[in-house]
Design an enzyme around this catalytic site. Structure first.
Site, PDB file in Angstrom:
ATOM      1  N   LYS A 111      61.247  32.665 -81.681  1.00 48.24           N
ATOM      2  CA  LYS A 111      60.940  31.977 -80.418  1.00 48.24           C
ATOM      3  C   LYS A 111      59.638  31.228 -80.589  1.00 48.24           C
ATOM      4  O   LYS A 111      58.789  31.609 -81.389  1.00 48.24           O
ATOM      5  CB  LYS A 111      60.784  32.996 -79.284  1.00 48.24           C
ATOM      6  CG  LYS A 111      61.034  32.398 -77.910  1.00 48.24           C
ATOM      7  CD  LYS A 111      62.513  32.375 -77.593  1.00 48.24           C
ATOM      8  CE  LYS A 111      62.790  31.787 -76.232  1.00 48.24           C
ATOM      9  NZ  LYS A 111      64.186  31.987 -75.835  1.00 48.24           N
TER      10      LYS A 111
HETATM   11  P1  NAD Z   1      64.259  25.577 -66.847  1.00 47.47           P
HETATM   12  O1  NAD Z   1      62.879  25.145 -67.168  1.00 47.47           O
HETATM   13  O2  NAD Z   1      65.389  24.621 -66.980  1.00 47.47           O
HETATM   14  O3  NAD Z   1      64.307  26.152 -65.354  1.00 47.47           O
HETATM   15  C1  NAD Z   1      63.453  27.191 -64.919  1.00 47.47           C
HETATM   16  C2  NAD Z   1      63.648  27.342 -63.415  1.00 47.47           C
HETATM   17  O4  NAD Z   1      62.868  28.459 -62.979  1.00 47.47           O
HETATM   18  C3  NAD Z   1      63.149  26.147 -62.617  1.00 47.47           C
HETATM   19  O5  NAD Z   1      63.968  25.988 -61.457  1.00 47.47           O
HETATM   20  C4  NAD Z   1      61.727  26.564 -62.215  1.00 47.47           C
HETATM   21  O6  NAD Z   1      61.250  25.903 -61.035  1.00 47.47           O
HETATM   22  C5  NAD Z   1      61.936  28.046 -61.970  1.00 47.47           C
HETATM   23  N1  NAD Z   1      60.720  28.845 -62.132  1.00 47.47           N
HETATM   24  C6  NAD Z   1      59.797  28.753 -63.111  1.00 47.47           C
HETATM   25  N2  NAD Z   1      58.821  29.658 -62.921  1.00 47.47           N
HETATM   26  C7  NAD Z   1      59.159  30.343 -61.803  1.00 47.47           C
HETATM   27  C8  NAD Z   1      58.561  31.405 -61.079  1.00 47.47           C
HETATM   28  N3  NAD Z   1      57.403  31.943 -61.480  1.00 47.47           N
HETATM   29  N4  NAD Z   1      59.195  31.857 -59.963  1.00 47.47           N
HETATM   30  C9  NAD Z   1      60.365  31.325 -59.569  1.00 47.47           C
HETATM   31  N5  NAD Z   1      60.978  30.314 -60.200  1.00 47.47           N
HETATM   32  C10 NAD Z   1      60.377  29.829 -61.302  1.00 47.47           C
HETATM   33  O7  NAD Z   1      64.521  26.882 -67.751  1.00 47.47           O
HETATM   34  P2  NAD Z   1      65.912  27.515 -68.170  1.00 47.47           P
HETATM   35  O8  NAD Z   1      66.293  26.946 -69.484  1.00 47.47           O
HETATM   36  O9  NAD Z   1      66.843  27.478 -67.016  1.00 47.47           O
HETATM   37  O10 NAD Z   1      65.476  29.030 -68.461  1.00 47.47           O
HETATM   38  C11 NAD Z   1      65.377  30.010 -67.425  1.00 47.47           C
HETATM   39  C12 NAD Z   1      65.422  31.391 -68.050  1.00 47.47           C
HETATM   40  O11 NAD Z   1      66.641  31.533 -68.792  1.00 47.47           O
HETATM   41  C13 NAD Z   1      64.304  31.708 -69.030  1.00 47.47           C
HETATM   42  O12 NAD Z   1      64.008  33.093 -68.940  1.00 47.47           O
HETATM   43  C14 NAD Z   1      64.928  31.408 -70.377  1.00 47.47           C
HETATM   44  O13 NAD Z   1      64.306  32.119 -71.422  1.00 47.47           O
HETATM   45  C15 NAD Z   1      66.332  31.911 -70.129  1.00 47.47           C
HETATM   46  N6  NAD Z   1      67.361  31.370 -71.025  1.00 47.47           N
HETATM   47  C16 NAD Z   1      67.567  30.041 -71.151  1.00 47.47           C
HETATM   48  C17 NAD Z   1      68.588  29.578 -71.961  1.00 47.47           C
HETATM   49  C18 NAD Z   1      68.943  28.122 -72.071  1.00 47.47           C
HETATM   50  O14 NAD Z   1      69.964  27.808 -72.713  1.00 47.47           O
HETATM   51  N7  NAD Z   1      68.211  27.213 -71.470  1.00 47.47           N
HETATM   52  C19 NAD Z   1      69.384  30.483 -72.689  1.00 47.47           C
HETATM   53  C20 NAD Z   1      69.146  31.843 -72.534  1.00 47.47           C
HETATM   54  C21 NAD Z   1      68.137  32.275 -71.696  1.00 47.47           C
END
Ligand code: NAD
Length: 421
Positions: A111
């Site tokens: 990561k």
């Molecule tokens: P992203 O940046 O596209 O979206 C994040 C969302 O969370 C946004 O709506 C943001 O406003 C909100 N957010 C951020 N901080 C916050 C807080 N403190 N309180 C409430 N809302 C908050 O990110 P993503 O890719 O959707 O990732 C979200 C989660 O999913 C992370 O934990 C990431 O590690 C995990 N994840 C992502 C993927 C992927 O393919 N993108 C895969 C597996 C896991």
């Protein structure tokens, strides 16, 4: 600001260790290998000096952690967030190791993270940060070494800059260096939706176990980014009534069910839920305690802690985010009988299609979206059943069942390779 944070529960690396220790004990892992698997293989911290648009010079900090390379190249996203810490990146890297093993893709876990606030950066500043960060970690990444992907704060555009920067250094095109790329640059059909689609698949499987009809279920989703927004869309498509969704600015709720196409259209335009006309505004903390059947935390870590776990009303918790539940909260949710689909299973659709992207890039031959989705379906259903079987066999919750499955596979690979001395 997260009002449910509890001092002593916040460190995600410790949270990972707490679950790993339980799984290792149940597996009877011998002590030497216990220490190997607990410790990241390699950690790199880089300074990222960048000229900002106003002419000032700022130095950002970037990390890349490779937790394990036992089963293949490291694989894992890059996060841009002001709260990134080395321990967070360590935890996320280890979770990638277990996740890749749970869905049985031939990768280890890695990561990356850069301490920056993407919401305050211009596109040009983001690009300069990305390129300099990649130049800084160049020596340890590569299609056979460590393959980055998107995470919070990064997207396909950032992946394209990564690919280009890497290609400039190695002096040849290299699509398989990074996944989550735009389709035009060797990205895979279905990758953008993959994490949400995987969440939909495991939700469907869990509802079957719980003997519930999706059309009688309601859901709340925290996060409206790649994972949250797309999951909410797929759940609504299954007939589930999605009554709430949030982003960092707070949540919107409508007990009659949100109009998901309208929410998505607003997000596409405004890039925030602020200003969305329908529904009521509530806080992120309130969203987690709504009386819904399904709760999907899909934003960030440590949102369900010993402070609010008892107030969670959902019977099915599907972890879109990595590490949304603290180790102390696990016990409370178990006692309440909540069926948890842990992060290392629930959100593994993303890395699964990242694996497909890497395979297609290496072959130079690309699959249709239908083929990608079909393969994803097969692998997610298999992983779901493997985890539930493990949990039943060892009389533990799904989370420890998933850790046991992942840790066992990594331990076996590590032992077979032996110790190079
Ligand atoms: P992203 O940046 O596209 O979206 C994040 C969302 O969370 C946004 O709506 C943001 O406003 C909100 N957010 C951020 N901080 C916050 C807080 N403190 N309180 C409430 N809302 C908050 O990110 P993503 O890719 O959707 O990732 C979200 C989660 O999913 C992370 O934990 C990431 O590690 C995990 N994840 C992502 C993927 C992927 O393919 N993108 C895969 C597996 C896991």
């Amino acid at each position: 600001m997260n009002p449910n944070q509890v001092l002593g529960e916040n460190n995600p690396f410790e949270a990972m260790h707490a679950r790993f220790d339980l799984a290792a004990k149940k597996l009877g892992l011998d002590e030497g290998f216990y220490h190997i698997l607990r410790t990241p293989d390699r950690e790199l911290t880089v300074a990222i000096p960048v000229y900002m648009d106003d002419g000032s010079l700022q130095v950002f900090t970037g990390y890349r952690v490779q937790h394990s390379l036992a089963r293949g190249p490291a694989k894992g996203g890059i996060r841009y967030d002001p709260n990134v810490t080395l321990d967070e990146v360590r935890a996320l890297a280890a979770w990638m190791t277990w996740k890749c093993a749970v869905v049985n893709v031939p990768f280890g876990g890695g990561k990356g993270g850069v301490v920056c606030d993407p919401r305050k950066l211009s596109m040009a500043e983001m690009e300069r940060i990305t390129r300099r960060y990649i130049a800084g970690i160049m020596d340890i990444i590569g299609p056979d070494r460590d393959v980055p992907a998107p995470d919070m704060g990064t997207d396909g555009r950032v992946m394209a800059w990564i690919m280009d920067t890497y290609a400039m250094h190695v002096r040849h095109a290299s699509t398989a260096i990074v996944t989550g790329k735009p389709i035009e640059l060797g990205g895979s059909q279905g990758r953008i939706e993959a994490t949400g689609r995987g969440l939909q698949i495991v939700t469907r499987e869990a509802l079957q176990v719980l003997k519930r009809d999706p059309r009688t279920c309601s859901a709340a989703v925290q996060g409206a980014g790649n994972v949250g927004q797309i999951t909410a869309h797929f759940l609504a498509q299954m007939g589930i009534k999605v009554i709430a969704i949030s982003d960092i600015t707070g949540a919107i709720v409508d007990e009659k069910g949100l109009d998901m196409p309208a929410v998505r259209a607003h997000l596409a335009k405004a890039r925030t839920l602020e200003g969305y006309a329908a529904g009521e505004r509530i806080t992120n903390a309130q969203l987690l305690e709504l009386p819904v059947d399904i709760l999907v935390p899909a934003a960030t870590e440590n949102v369900i802690t010993s402070r609010n776990a008892a107030n969670v009303k959902a019977k099915l918790l599907v972890e879109g985010a990595n590490g949304p539940v603290t180790a102390a909260a696990d016990k409370i949710l178990d006692e309440k009988g909540v069926f948890v689909i842990p992060d290392i299973l629930a959100n593994a659709g993303g890395v699964t299609v990242s694996y497909f992207e890497w395979v297609q890039d290496r072959m130079g031959y690309f699959w249709s979206e239908e083929e990608v989705n079909q393969r994803l379906e097969t692998m997610m259903v298999k992983a779901f059943n493997d985890v539930v079987d493990m949990a039943r066999r060892f009389e533990c919750g799904n989370r420890i069942g998933a850790y046991m499955l992942g840790v066992d596979r990594v331990a076996k690979a590590t032992k077979m390779r032996g110790i190079y001395a």
